[in-house]
Design a protein around this motif. Structure first.
Motif, PDB file in Angstrom:
ATOM      1  N   TRP A  93       0.858  -1.187   0.000  1.00 42.87           N
ATOM      2  CA  TRP A  93       0.000   0.000   0.000  1.00 42.87           C
ATOM      3  C   TRP A  93       0.892   1.232   0.000  1.00 42.87           C
ATOM      4  N   THR A  95       0.671   5.530  -0.330  1.00 46.59           N
ATOM      5  CA  THR A  95      -0.033   6.803  -0.472  1.00 46.59           C
ATOM      6  C   THR A  95       1.009   7.911  -0.546  1.00 46.59           C
ATOM      7  N   HIS A 191      -8.167   4.487   2.816  1.00 44.10           N
ATOM      8  CA  HIS A 191      -8.436   3.057   2.748  1.00 44.10           C
ATOM      9  C   HIS A 191      -7.708   2.477   1.543  1.00 44.10           C
ATOM     10  N   SER A 192      -7.092   1.327   1.741  1.00 41.53           N
ATOM     11  CA  SER A 192      -6.371   0.691   0.644  1.00 41.53           C
ATOM     12  C   SER A 192      -7.327  -0.139  -0.202  1.00 41.53           C
ATOM     13  N   ASP A 193      -6.878  -0.476  -1.400  1.00 47.70           N
ATOM     14  CA  ASP A 193      -7.568  -1.502  -2.170  1.00 47.70           C
ATOM     15  C   ASP A 193      -7.266  -2.856  -1.530  1.00 47.70           C
TER      16      ASP A 193
END
Length: 325
Positions: A93, A95, A191-193
């Motif tokens: 993840w 961002t 929120h992650s995938d």
């Protein structure tokens, strides 16, 4: 003629001691031994250590204990669903401020309930501390509980353990080994995938009971079935299957038991897309008894399925059971 060298007293020839002052002389009494007039001393017993055979036995016992512990540990590891499983070190993840990486997969029975560990390394480039959470997890497509308590300091990094529950592994024959692990992360409002990880092991056949032929709900890619009721706890088990393209959080509304209001432990389950599993409505026997709701004749509630990222309600599923078994 002899004289005492200490006090000058005249002594008979061959005297060993001066009778006046007790000084020991160099001569030997006739027919005697050198220690004939030596003062007596109490014998002091010599201390001795444990018999050598006991020491040898203790060493052998310790060695056998170590060998047995080693082989027991090896047996546990070899029979663990993680035996032979590996995860590639990778960023799962990313961002603008956060980077979450998987660094390893291992079995650690220091926590019997959550022995399966995914090691994480996280970097936080923001100016505030960050709490990383796991919003959902599935082993071989079957929902499981997790534990993750990790705070990453502002502008720093941290290592943590994402622990997976063994409850589903013990109860479900299909989880003989870990083939795939699905995860979803969250931090603050981000929120992650869904992260899909492969361990290199072959996917075993799952053996989950999906309950009755006539489901409580079957629409839009979601199926909910009643599987069983456990009178000892007591608890109601429901099967949930999520074939939608997004994660679904499950919570229950007000619960009626035998027509009266009852309280259950709150649901906090999240089903990732393409996964299935069970939820349990668990009641307190003491509360049901004190409220006059026993024996249980019926259970009524509503399940709310929502998107955990947005809070949007996806489905409202009425649950009515009047044949408790």
């Amino acid at each position: 003629m002899m004289f005492c060298p200490n006090c000058g007293t005249q002594l008979p020839d061959g005297s060993a001691f001066c009778p006046n002052c007790g000084t020991r002389l160099g001569g030997m009494p006739q027919g005697g031994t050198q220690n004939a007039y030596a003062p007596e001393y109490a014998a002091v017993p010599r201390r001795s250590g444990p018999p050598i055979i006991l020491l040898i036995g203790l060493v052998i016992l310790l060695a056998l204990t170590g060998v047995i512990a080693f082989f027991v540990r090896q047996s546990v590891l070899e029979n663990s669903p993680l035996h032979g499983a590996k995860l590639k070190k990778q960023v799962v993840w990313q961002t603008e401020d956060l980077s979450v990486s998987v660094t390893g997969l291992r079995y650690d029975d220091s926590d019997d309930d959550y022995p399966y560990v995914i090691d994480l390394a996280v970097k936080n480039a923001s100016g505030t501390n960050c709490d990383l959470r796991c919003e959902g997890a599935a082993i071989n497509g079957i929902q499981t509980d997790t534990r993750l308590d990790l705070v990453i300091p502002a502008g720093g990094s941290a290592k943590g353990e994402l622990r997976l529950s063994e409850r589903e592994v013990k109860l479900r024959v299909g989880l003989q080994q870990f083939s795939t692990i699905d995860l979803a992360f969250g931090a603050g409002s981000a929120h992650s995938d869904v992260v899909h990880l492969k361990t290199g092991l072959k996917m075993p056949e799952a053996h989950l009971s999906i309950g009755e032929d006539d489901p409580l709900y079957n629409a839009g890619g979601v199926r909910v079935n009643h599987t069983t009721f456990y009178p000892v706890w007591p608890a109601l088990e429901l099967y949930v299957e999520n074939n939608t393209g997004r994660s679904l959080a499950v919570r229950q509304g007000d619960v009626l038991v035998s027509g009266g209001a009852a309280r259950t432990e709150p649901l906090e389950d999240i089903f990732l897309p393409g996964t299935c599993g069970y939820i349990h409505l668990i009641f307190s026997v003491d509360e049901l008894e004190s409220d006059g709701l026993l024996p249980i004749k019926s259970i009524d509630t509503t399940l709310y399925l929502s998107d955990p990222a947005t809070g949007e309600t996806v489905a409202e599923i009425p649950v009515h059971l009047d044949k408790i078994s």
